[in-house]
Design a protein around this motif. Structure first.
Motif, short mmCIF file in Angstrom:
data_model
loop_
_atom_site.label_atom_id
_atom_site.label_comp_id
_atom_site.label_asym_id
_atom_site.label_seq_id
_atom_site.Cartn_x
_atom_site.Cartn_y
_atom_site.Cartn_z
N CYS A 1 0.85 -1.19 0.00
CA CYS A 1 0.00 0.00 0.00
C CYS A 1 0.89 1.24 0.00
O CYS A 1 2.10 1.16 0.19
CB CYS A 1 -0.94 0.00 1.20
SG CYS A 1 -0.09 -0.08 2.80
N SER A 2 0.24 2.40 -0.22
CA SER A 2 0.98 3.66 -0.28
C SER A 2 0.15 4.75 0.36
O SER A 2 -1.06 4.84 0.13
CB SER A 2 1.28 4.01 -1.75
OG SER A 2 1.80 5.31 -1.86
N ALA B 1 -2.55 -2.11 7.81
CA ALA B 1 -1.97 -3.35 8.33
C ALA B 1 -2.92 -4.00 9.34
O ALA B 1 -3.11 -5.23 9.33
CB ALA B 1 -0.62 -3.07 8.96
N GLU B 2 -3.54 -3.19 10.18
CA GLU B 2 -4.49 -3.73 11.15
C GLU B 2 -5.70 -4.32 10.44
O GLU B 2 -6.25 -5.35 10.87
CB GLU B 2 -4.92 -2.63 12.11
CG GLU B 2 -3.79 -2.12 13.01
CD GLU B 2 -4.22 -0.96 13.87
OE1 GLU B 2 -5.35 -0.45 13.66
OE2 GLU B 2 -3.43 -0.54 14.75
N ARG B 3 -6.13 -3.67 9.34
CA ARG B 3 -7.28 -4.17 8.59
C ARG B 3 -7.03 -5.57 8.04
O ARG B 3 -7.94 -6.41 7.99
CB ARG B 3 -7.59 -3.21 7.43
CG ARG B 3 -8.76 -3.62 6.55
CD ARG B 3 -8.91 -2.67 5.37
NE ARG B 3 -7.75 -2.70 4.50
CZ ARG B 3 -7.58 -3.59 3.52
NH1 ARG B 3 -8.48 -4.53 3.31
NH2 ARG B 3 -6.50 -3.54 2.75
N HIS C 1 -4.89 -7.66 9.36
CA HIS C 1 -4.36 -8.49 10.45
C HIS C 1 -2.85 -8.70 10.35
O HIS C 1 -2.32 -9.79 10.62
CB HIS C 1 -5.07 -9.84 10.50
CG HIS C 1 -6.57 -9.74 10.54
ND1 HIS C 1 -7.25 -9.26 11.64
CD2 HIS C 1 -7.51 -10.03 9.60
CE1 HIS C 1 -8.55 -9.26 11.38
NE2 HIS C 1 -8.74 -9.72 10.16
N LYS C 2 -2.14 -7.63 9.93
CA LYS C 2 -0.69 -7.63 9.90
C LYS C 2 -0.19 -6.73 11.04
O LYS C 2 -0.91 -5.87 11.53
CB LYS C 2 -0.16 -7.09 8.57
CG LYS C 2 -0.77 -7.75 7.34
CD LYS C 2 -0.15 -9.07 7.04
CE LYS C 2 -0.69 -9.62 5.71
NZ LYS C 2 -0.18 -10.95 5.41
N ARG C 3 1.05 -6.93 11.43
CA ARG C 3 1.61 -6.10 12.50
C ARG C 3 2.10 -4.76 11.99
O ARG C 3 2.11 -3.78 12.73
CB ARG C 3 2.75 -6.85 13.18
CG ARG C 3 2.30 -8.04 14.04
CD ARG C 3 3.48 -8.68 14.73
NE ARG C 3 4.42 -9.26 13.78
CZ ARG C 3 5.58 -9.81 14.13
NH1 ARG C 3 5.96 -9.82 15.40
NH2 ARG C 3 6.38 -10.32 13.20
N TRP C 4 2.49 -4.69 10.70
CA TRP C 4 3.00 -3.45 10.15
C TRP C 4 3.01 -3.57 8.62
O TRP C 4 2.79 -4.65 8.07
CB TRP C 4 4.43 -3.15 10.64
CG TRP C 4 5.38 -4.30 10.46
CD1 TRP C 4 5.46 -5.43 11.21
CD2 TRP C 4 6.38 -4.44 9.44
NE1 TRP C 4 6.43 -6.26 10.75
CE2 TRP C 4 7.03 -5.68 9.65
CE3 TRP C 4 6.80 -3.64 8.40
CZ2 TRP C 4 8.06 -6.13 8.85
CZ3 TRP C 4 7.83 -4.09 7.59
CH2 TRP C 4 8.45 -5.32 7.83
N SER C 5 3.23 -2.44 7.95
CA SER C 5 3.32 -2.41 6.50
C SER C 5 4.73 -2.02 6.08
O SER C 5 5.33 -1.11 6.66
CB SER C 5 2.33 -1.38 5.91
OG SER C 5 1.00 -1.77 6.13
N ARG C 6 5.25 -2.70 5.10
CA ARG C 6 6.58 -2.37 4.60
C ARG C 6 6.59 -0.95 4.06
O ARG C 6 5.68 -0.54 3.35
CB ARG C 6 6.99 -3.34 3.49
CG ARG C 6 7.30 -4.74 3.98
CD ARG C 6 7.66 -5.63 2.82
NE ARG C 6 7.97 -6.99 3.28
CZ ARG C 6 8.26 -8.00 2.46
NH1 ARG C 6 8.25 -7.80 1.16
NH2 ARG C 6 8.51 -9.20 2.94
N ALA D 1 -1.96 5.90 7.93
CA ALA D 1 -2.89 5.14 7.09
C ALA D 1 -2.34 3.74 6.80
O ALA D 1 -3.10 2.78 6.72
CB ALA D 1 -3.15 5.89 5.79
N MET D 2 -1.02 3.64 6.65
CA MET D 2 -0.41 2.34 6.40
C MET D 2 -0.53 1.43 7.61
O MET D 2 -0.73 0.23 7.48
CB MET D 2 1.06 2.53 6.00
CG MET D 2 1.24 3.29 4.70
SD MET D 2 2.98 3.56 4.26
CE MET D 2 3.45 1.90 3.75
N ILE D 3 -0.40 2.01 8.81
CA ILE D 3 -0.58 1.24 10.03
C ILE D 3 -2.02 0.74 10.13
O ILE D 3 -2.28 -0.42 10.47
CB ILE D 3 -0.21 2.08 11.26
CG1 ILE D 3 1.29 2.39 11.26
CG2 ILE D 3 -0.60 1.37 12.55
CD1 ILE D 3 1.72 3.37 12.32
N ALA D 4 -2.98 1.62 9.82
CA ALA D 4 -4.39 1.24 9.86
C ALA D 4 -4.68 0.14 8.85
O ALA D 4 -5.47 -0.78 9.12
CB ALA D 4 -5.27 2.45 9.61
#
Length: 385
Positions: free
Chosen positions: A355-356, A366-368, A370-375, A361-364
């Motif tokens: 995502c970009s 990741a939560e959507r 079910h990831k801990r974070w976004s690269r 927004a990237m953290i949100a």
């Protein structure tokens, strides 16, 4: 981190913006000049532009930006299930059968006829499936890639894969991510040294918009969505030669002239239109009339031109923005001094991300999923206030 599923990035029944990217395989040239054989494939750029225009007239998907380069292409899409919901069952069936009639006459796809449409409408489950696919970005890209691959293989007199696997996709989360990606796409031709200025970067969305603002017109490549009568269908399937069938598939007479960017989604969002209004287009050229940026074309081009001039600016260094352009960053959350670095080094920040956008927004996102974070969220944080 595990790989991201397509269903985690976008689904057909949810409006989202996606940056799609497709590259050729086997040292194939999409549109460039082969340095070994000196064969020129530049004409294929118009194949892709016309195909994008044709698909925009049928799918419930807005084409926001695009760029065609020597061995890959970029396109920013926004699926519109809300627009597809406004279509009748007959219109859904006609649109789908225009692309996938399910019948061939020799090596030519048959035109959908009224009987085919009635048969599809009588099957609610099939109509629901068609309705979902018409707002599905994967089906849009499949319809683009398959036709181009067939034409390129026929021209090259070969068979096999033309594209390097499936297209890559990145979800755009907010206006900052969308604007940065839009300018990254429009500047790709300059990045590849295929044009000196954005005014000369043909087969990009910004070129089409600038030319349209000057009054440039082109022949429309929109697909005809009127089904044949039973008599016309029988005549074409039984009495015509192959060449006659191919000719019959084309619109008779000259195609109507339309503004060069009429098939692209408008650039500017209309603040006076209700956000829940689908703004479905009725001209048969695109899905909707909804814009996507809170700036007009003049401001967009002004910012893009200034960003283009910073091409050779040292990576990571502070780039002072002219005072006249600073208001354009209001509400984006982007540090103006880091804007050029974000655009010209877009892949450094978001190249491996699913995502970009703004790090929050990237953290949100990741939560959507079910990831801990976004690269990329830590690198991107340097460019955001």
């Amino acid at each position: 981190m595990s790989s991201t599923l397509r269903c985690e990035q976008f689904v057909s029944d949810e409006i989202c913006l996606v940056h799609c990217y497709h590259r050729c395989v086997r040292r194939a040239f999409l549109t460039g000049i082969d340095e070994l054989t000196q064969k020129d494939y530049t004409h294929r750029r118009e194949w892709i532009r016309q195909r994008l225009e044709s698909l925009a007239s049928v799918f419930g998907i807005d084409v926001l930006q695009y760029a065609v380069l020597s061995n890959h292409l970029h396109v920013i899409l926004r699926n519109r299930p809300d627009v597809v919901k406004t279509w009748s069952d007959v219109e859904v069936a006609t649109r789908w059968l225009r692309l996938f009639p399910g019948t061939r006459i020799l090596d030519v796809l048959a035109e959908p006829n009224e009987e085919d449409v009635r048969s599809a409408v009588a099957n609610p489950e099939k109509i629901q499936e068609y309705r979902s696919r018409l707002s599905d970005i994967s089906w849009f890209m499949r319809s683009l890639a398959e036709v181009i691959a067939r034409r390129a293989n026929a021209e090259d007199e070969c068979s096999g894969c033309f594209w390097d696997g499936r297209f890559k996709a990145k979800r755009l989360l907010d206006e900052a991510g969308l604007l940065a990606c839009a300018m990254y796409v429009d500047l790709n031709v300059l990045r590849a040294n295929l044009a000196a200025t954005i005014e000369l970067s043909m087969h990009t969305s910004v070129f089409d918009r600038i030319e349209a603002a000057k009054g440039a017109m082109i022949e429309s490549s929109a697909l005809d969505r009127i089904p044949l009568s039973r008599e016309e269908s029988i005549a074409r399937r039984t009495k015509m030669t192959l060449e006659e069938q191919k000719k019959a598939r084309k619109q008779t007479g000259p195609r109507p002239l339309v503004p060069r960017d009429a098939w692209l989604a408008p650039l500017t969002l209309d603040p006076e239109v209700d956000a829940f209004d689908p703004q479905a287009s009725t001209n048969g050229l695109r899905a909707s009339n909804r814009g996507f940026l809170k700036m007009n074309l003049e401001d967009y081009v002004k910012l893009l031109q200034w960003t283009a001039k910073q091409k050779d600016h040292p990576p990571g260094s502070v780039c002072r923005v002219p005072e006249s352009l600073e208001p354009l960053f209001t509400g984006l959350g982007v540090e103006p001094s880091m804007w050029c670095d974000l655009v010209w080094n877009y892949t450094k920040y978001f190249g491996t991300s699913r995502c970009s956008g703004n790090p929050k927004a990237m953290i949100a996102d990741a939560e959507r999923t079910h990831k801990r974070w976004s690269r990329g969220q830590r690198q991107a944080a340097a460019c955001f206030a």
